[in-house]
Enzyme design. Sequence first.
Site, mmCIF file in Angstrom:
data_model
loop_
_atom_site.group_PDB
_atom_site.id
_atom_site.type_symbol
_atom_site.label_atom_id
_atom_site.label_comp_id
_atom_site.label_asym_id
_atom_site.label_seq_id
_atom_site.Cartn_x
_atom_site.Cartn_y
_atom_site.Cartn_z
ATOM 1 N N THR A 25 0.723 -1.268 0.164
ATOM 2 C CA THR A 25 0.069 0.072 -0.049
ATOM 3 C C THR A 25 0.999 1.303 0.074
ATOM 4 O OG1 THR A 25 -0.086 -0.240 2.529
ATOM 5 C CG2 THR A 25 -1.889 -0.971 1.185
ATOM 6 N N ASP A 69 9.783 1.238 4.958
ATOM 7 C CA ASP A 69 10.848 0.519 5.408
ATOM 8 C C ASP A 69 11.752 1.616 6.233
ATOM 9 O OD1 ASP A 69 9.713 -1.664 4.235
ATOM 10 O OD2 ASP A 69 11.392 -2.075 3.008
ATOM 11 N N TYR A 98 8.324 -6.984 -7.997
ATOM 12 C CA TYR A 98 7.775 -5.829 -7.365
ATOM 13 C C TYR A 98 7.819 -4.426 -8.295
ATOM 14 C CZ TYR A 98 8.372 -2.125 -4.031
ATOM 15 O OH TYR A 98 8.217 -0.668 -3.202
#
Length: 387
Positions: A35, A174, A224
Amino acid sequence: MKDIILKKFAEVFGDAEGAKAYFAPGRVNLIGEHTDYNGGHVFPCALTIGTYGAARKRTDNKLRFFSMNFGHLGVLESSLEELVPSGEAGWTNYPKGMIWAFGEKGMKVPCGMDLLLNGNIPNGSGLSSSASVEILTGHILRDFFDFKVSNQELALIGQYSENNFNKVNCGIMDQFAIAMGKENNAIFLDTADLSYEYAPIVLKGAKIVIACSNKKRGLGESKYNERRSECETALAELKQVTEINSLGDLDEETFEKVKSAIKDEVRVRRAKHAVYENRRTIHAVEALKANDVEEFGRLMNESHVSLRDDYEVTGIELDTLVEEAWKVEGVIGSRMTGAGFGGCTVSIVKDEAIDTFIETVGKAYKEKIGYAADFYVVEIGDGPRTL
């Protein structure tokens, strides 16, 4: 750990005079997966495991790197004139990327350094060992050269480095979770505008258990970037019929009304995951605030199903770990965490069930996959610091 790394530093670099020790955590995302680049919410926390470093300034422009995790590689040398990414540079692309990124942001690093790292995050596990190295390096640079950089700015520089130096199109989660970590709290972050709040994690008689699949994956080589571009295309199609800036702007009901604008069934499913996962994350934090850990766990399970069926980023390893976890009494919730295609699962497990969980899930996984998974009972910790 401080003594261990300083002793090793002296061994590798001749002495440890002038060296200082540092730490940056790893992170796990409790819910809100894929998200962060879709303008949605995420809910990560920093861990007490992470990356330890010892570093000192040099009087020349040389950069010397050594990792206790990759000791066989020896000392890898570079210089401030050679801040370009390369396959041969391996893990040192992360600290070099940060030195480069600080320079790009107007904070030129004036001299070289010796840097030794020792991480206790499993590599390639999806617990953000690379972002941990980035934030650690950024914290060292800030400390060495008195750069006026807040932890939030450190996170943005880390993302900039990852995107532009290492060419991995990651979102902000992250680096943000690692730089902004707070003990016993997860971070409810709106990635659209970086507004955030700390939410206490009170698990009364349960703990967070991470299962590492030991299937190695590299974000750059994985699907990804493909998923990201599928979502961007879906967003462009939806913008023809509704005024939104990101998939995170939609709720479930509106999405169902406008999804026919997306011209490809696969992209419909990708966008559906982004929309529904964002709403799930909002509901999960509400559940936690209401002390409803069971509902939080149910939403974690739902998140995994969506990642498996709509976003298709799980794979047999992660599915096995999660589906076996669901069978164990005392497991409140379990899901894959991180980018997927390998890496880890995160589970909330009642204290009395932890040993059984590790034993039964571990046994079933090894039988099915052919090699063992590793399990970590983790605590939620603070952000980067000087030791």
